[in-house]
Design a protein around this motif. Structure first.
Motif, PDB file in Angstrom:
ATOM      1  N   ASN A  30      63.216   6.294  23.713  1.00 21.78           N
ATOM      2  CA  ASN A  30      61.966   6.134  24.460  1.00 21.78           C
ATOM      3  C   ASN A  30      61.202   4.878  24.028  1.00 21.78           C
ATOM      4  N   VAL A  31      61.141   4.639  22.721  1.00 23.28           N
ATOM      5  CA  VAL A  31      60.424   3.458  22.227  1.00 23.28           C
ATOM      6  C   VAL A  31      61.114   2.188  22.732  1.00 23.28           C
ATOM      7  N   THR A  32      62.459   2.182  22.694  1.00 22.98           N
ATOM      8  CA  THR A  32      63.196   1.010  23.173  1.00 22.98           C
ATOM      9  C   THR A  32      62.951   0.808  24.673  1.00 22.98           C
ATOM     10  N   ALA A  33      62.944   1.896  25.433  1.00 17.57           N
ATOM     11  CA  ALA A  33      62.715   1.791  26.877  1.00 17.57           C
ATOM     12  C   ALA A  33      61.319   1.236  27.161  1.00 17.57           C
ATOM     13  N   LEU A  34      60.306   1.759  26.460  1.00 16.27           N
ATOM     14  CA  LEU A  34      58.941   1.253  26.684  1.00 16.27           C
ATOM     15  C   LEU A  34      58.852  -0.220  26.307  1.00 16.27           C
ATOM     16  N   SER A  35      59.548  -0.614  25.242  1.00 20.04           N
ATOM     17  CA  SER A  35      59.526  -2.019  24.823  1.00 20.04           C
ATOM     18  C   SER A  35      60.146  -2.908  25.902  1.00 20.04           C
ATOM     19  N   LEU A  36      61.230  -2.425  26.513  1.00 21.98           N
ATOM     20  CA  LEU A  36      61.877  -3.216  27.571  1.00 21.98           C
ATOM     21  C   LEU A  36      60.947  -3.374  28.778  1.00 21.98           C
ATOM     22  N   PHE A  37      60.274  -2.280  29.151  1.00 21.53           N
ATOM     23  CA  PHE A  37      59.348  -2.378  30.288  1.00 21.53           C
ATOM     24  C   PHE A  37      58.157  -3.275  29.939  1.00 21.53           C
ATOM     25  N   ALA A  38      57.698  -3.216  28.681  1.00 18.05           N
ATOM     26  CA  ALA A  38      56.584  -4.083  28.277  1.00 18.05           C
ATOM     27  C   ALA A  38      57.029  -5.549  28.295  1.00 18.05           C
ATOM     28  N   ALA A  39      58.244  -5.809  27.798  1.00 18.25           N
ATOM     29  CA  ALA A  39      58.758  -7.186  27.785  1.00 18.25           C
ATOM     30  C   ALA A  39      58.923  -7.707  29.206  1.00 18.25           C
ATOM     31  N   ALA A  40      59.308  -6.808  30.112  1.00 19.31           N
ATOM     32  CA  ALA A  40      59.529  -7.231  31.502  1.00 19.31           C
ATOM     33  C   ALA A  40      58.251  -7.749  32.147  1.00 19.31           C
ATOM     34  N   ARG A  41      57.113  -7.314  31.651  1.00 22.34           N
ATOM     35  CA  ARG A  41      55.842  -7.788  32.234  1.00 22.34           C
ATOM     36  C   ARG A  41      55.679  -9.302  32.055  1.00 22.34           C
ATOM     37  N   THR A  42      56.253  -9.819  30.969  1.00 19.39           N
ATOM     38  CA  THR A  42      56.116 -11.265  30.726  1.00 19.39           C
ATOM     39  C   THR A  42      57.015 -12.059  31.677  1.00 19.39           C
ATOM     40  N   GLY A  43      57.916 -11.370  32.386  1.00 18.88           N
ATOM     41  CA  GLY A  43      58.793 -12.069  33.310  1.00 18.88           C
ATOM     42  C   GLY A  43      58.206 -12.170  34.707  1.00 18.88           C
ATOM     43  N   ARG A  44      56.919 -11.854  34.859  1.00 20.44           N
ATOM     44  CA  ARG A  44      56.268 -11.968  36.171  1.00 20.44           C
ATOM     45  C   ARG A  44      55.387 -13.215  36.150  1.00 20.44           C
ATOM     46  N   ARG A  45      55.602 -14.062  37.116  1.00 21.63           N
ATOM     47  CA  ARG A  45      54.876 -15.341  37.119  1.00 21.63           C
ATOM     48  C   ARG A  45      53.551 -15.256  37.873  1.00 21.63           C
ATOM     49  N   GLY A  46      53.312 -14.202  38.598  1.00 26.91           N
ATOM     50  CA  GLY A  46      52.067 -14.042  39.349  1.00 26.91           C
ATOM     51  C   GLY A  46      52.099 -12.715  40.052  1.00 26.91           C
ATOM     52  N   PRO A  47      50.945 -12.272  40.598  1.00 20.39           N
ATOM     53  CA  PRO A  47      50.871 -10.941  41.213  1.00 20.39           C
ATOM     54  C   PRO A  47      51.917 -10.721  42.300  1.00 20.39           C
ATOM     55  N   ASP A  48      52.129 -11.727  43.151  1.00 20.99           N
ATOM     56  CA  ASP A  48      53.078 -11.540  44.258  1.00 20.99           C
ATOM     57  C   ASP A  48      54.352 -12.354  44.094  1.00 20.99           C
ATOM     58  N   ALA A  49      54.462 -12.999  42.938  1.00 21.40           N
ATOM     59  CA  ALA A  49      55.668 -13.803  42.721  1.00 21.40           C
ATOM     60  C   ALA A  49      56.822 -12.884  42.337  1.00 21.40           C
ATOM     61  N   PRO A  50      58.027 -13.233  42.724  1.00 25.20           N
ATOM     62  CA  PRO A  50      59.182 -12.397  42.374  1.00 25.20           C
ATOM     63  C   PRO A  50      59.330 -12.295  40.858  1.00 25.20           C
ATOM     64  N   ALA A  51      59.709 -11.123  40.389  1.00 24.07           N
ATOM     65  CA  ALA A  51      60.001 -10.972  38.956  1.00 24.07           C
ATOM     66  C   ALA A  51      61.301 -11.707  38.671  1.00 24.07           C
ATOM     67  N   SER A  52      61.376 -12.280  37.482  1.00 25.20           N
ATOM     68  CA  SER A  52      62.604 -13.002  37.139  1.00 25.20           C
ATOM     69  C   SER A  52      63.763 -12.014  37.002  1.00 25.20           C
ATOM     70  N   ALA A  53      64.957 -12.567  37.120  1.00 20.13           N
ATOM     71  CA  ALA A  53      66.152 -11.702  37.094  1.00 20.13           C
ATOM     72  C   ALA A  53      66.239 -10.932  35.782  1.00 20.13           C
ATOM     73  N   TRP A  54      65.910 -11.607  34.665  1.00 15.81           N
ATOM     74  CA  TRP A  54      66.046 -10.901  33.380  1.00 15.81           C
ATOM     75  C   TRP A  54      65.031  -9.765  33.267  1.00 15.81           C
ATOM     76  N   ALA A  55      63.834  -9.949  33.898  1.00 13.94           N
ATOM     77  CA  ALA A  55      62.829  -8.879  33.843  1.00 13.94           C
ATOM     78  C   ALA A  55      63.310  -7.663  34.629  1.00 13.94           C
ATOM     79  N   VAL A  56      63.921  -7.918  35.784  1.00 14.21           N
ATOM     80  CA  VAL A  56      64.463  -6.803  36.572  1.00 14.21           C
ATOM     81  C   VAL A  56      65.580  -6.113  35.790  1.00 14.21           C
ATOM     82  N   ALA A  57      66.419  -6.922  35.152  1.00 16.29           N
ATOM     83  CA  ALA A  57      67.525  -6.353  34.371  1.00 16.29           C
ATOM     84  C   ALA A  57      66.980  -5.518  33.211  1.00 16.29           C
ATOM     85  N   ALA A  58      65.900  -6.015  32.563  1.00 16.13           N
ATOM     86  CA  ALA A  58      65.307  -5.270  31.439  1.00 16.13           C
ATOM     87  C   ALA A  58      64.781  -3.924  31.923  1.00 16.13           C
ATOM     88  N   GLU A  59      64.156  -3.904  33.101  1.00 20.35           N
ATOM     89  CA  GLU A  59      63.627  -2.638  33.611  1.00 20.35           C
ATOM     90  C   GLU A  59      64.749  -1.666  33.981  1.00 20.35           C
TER      91      GLU A  59
END
Ligand code: FES
Length: 265
Positions: free
Chosen positions: A89-118
């Motif tokens: 669970n801790v690892t999963a939450l960390s991955l979802f938290a890290a994925a937030r940094t892969g968003r460049r803006g509210p409506d901008a597409p998430a980067s591929a690595w962020a989607v993969a992390a989620e």
């Protein structure tokens, strides 16, 4: 085993976990859908779901940690399982938290690595949920399944912090025949049992896989482990029925002036 973090007997942790589960899996699903369809506004929905999932996940972790520390029997197969559940669970939450940094803006597409992390985080959540189900449905963590006439779940902490010697383990009038109480003496978990022949005290830890005998059933001087059904004589500690093969330790106990005194070697 009754939950420590409960509300009128209802365990809190399993009540809260559907929220982060739904939000975070929803976030991963929305990001995948957005990437597949090009509907970038779905990334904004995913971002909101991600935030709500992280917040509710942290909230759900609090009663989970309390139960991990105080309800799951130590040195047992359930404790190992609960550790894997927590790490996943801790690892999963960390991955979802890290994925937030892969968003460049509210409506901008998430980067591929962020989607993969989620997506990886969603997989880990599924694994953690599987382990959580086993903890409840097989190990009965958080399940209060007292048998008829078992009395209320009783836990006593010996006033003395000594590891050995004779200690006062509570009043002698709180248990009827075929009822038990769990007593903590230092690091030891000891079952105090009342039988038709008098008092008995033995280790709480089943010698098979560490099941909590205080959570089992006591009938005619025999306690049955709630996990796989091993039975022990609470006076001698001998195995009456397997799968356990080794006897449990027993301790001298005596009633005096309305109190119970246990001797720990
Ligand atoms: S842990 Fe398996 S019978 Fe007790």
């Amino acid at each position: 085993m009754r939950s420590t973090a409960h509300l009128h007997g209802h365990p809190i942790h399993p009540t809260l976990i559907p929220f982060p589960f739904a939000y975070l899996l929803g976030s991963a699903g929305m990001n995948l859908l957005a990437s597949a369809t090009g509907r970038t506004r779905l990334h904004r929905t995913a971002s909101h779901l991600n935030a709500m999932g992280l917040a509710s996940g942290l909230l759900a972790a609090v009663p989970g940690i309390v139960d991990y520390l105080f309800a799951v029997p130590p040195k047992s197969s359930a404790h190992d399982r609960a550790t894997r559940h927590a790490v996943a669970n801790v690892t999963a939450l960390s991955l979802f938290a890290a994925a937030r940094t892969g968003r460049r803006g509210p409506d901008a597409p998430a980067s591929a690595w962020a989607v993969a992390a989620e997506v990886c985080g969603a997989g880990l959540l599924g694994y953690a949920g599987w382990l959580g189900g086993t903890l409840v449905y097989r190990n009965q963590i958080g399940v209060d399944h007292r048998y008829a006439n078992a009395g209320k779940w009783q836990v006593e902490r010996a006033a003395s912090s000594i590891e050995t010697g004779t200690v006062d383990v509570g009043p002698s009038d709180g248990l009827e025949v075929d009822q038990m109480r769990l007593v903590h003496v230092g690091d030891r978990r000891i079952v105090v049992a009342r039988t038709a022949d008098g008092w008995a005290a033995c280790d709480d830890r089943c010698t098979h896989k560490g099941g909590p005998l205080s959570d089992g059933a006591l009938v005619a001087g025999r306690v049955q482990c709630p996990w796989h059904g091993s039975q022990f004589d609470v006076t001698s500690g001998a195995v009456v029925r397997g799968p356990a093969e080794a006897a449990i330790a027993t301790y001298p106990i005596a009633a005096r002036d309305g109190r119970l005194y246990l001797t720990v070697p």
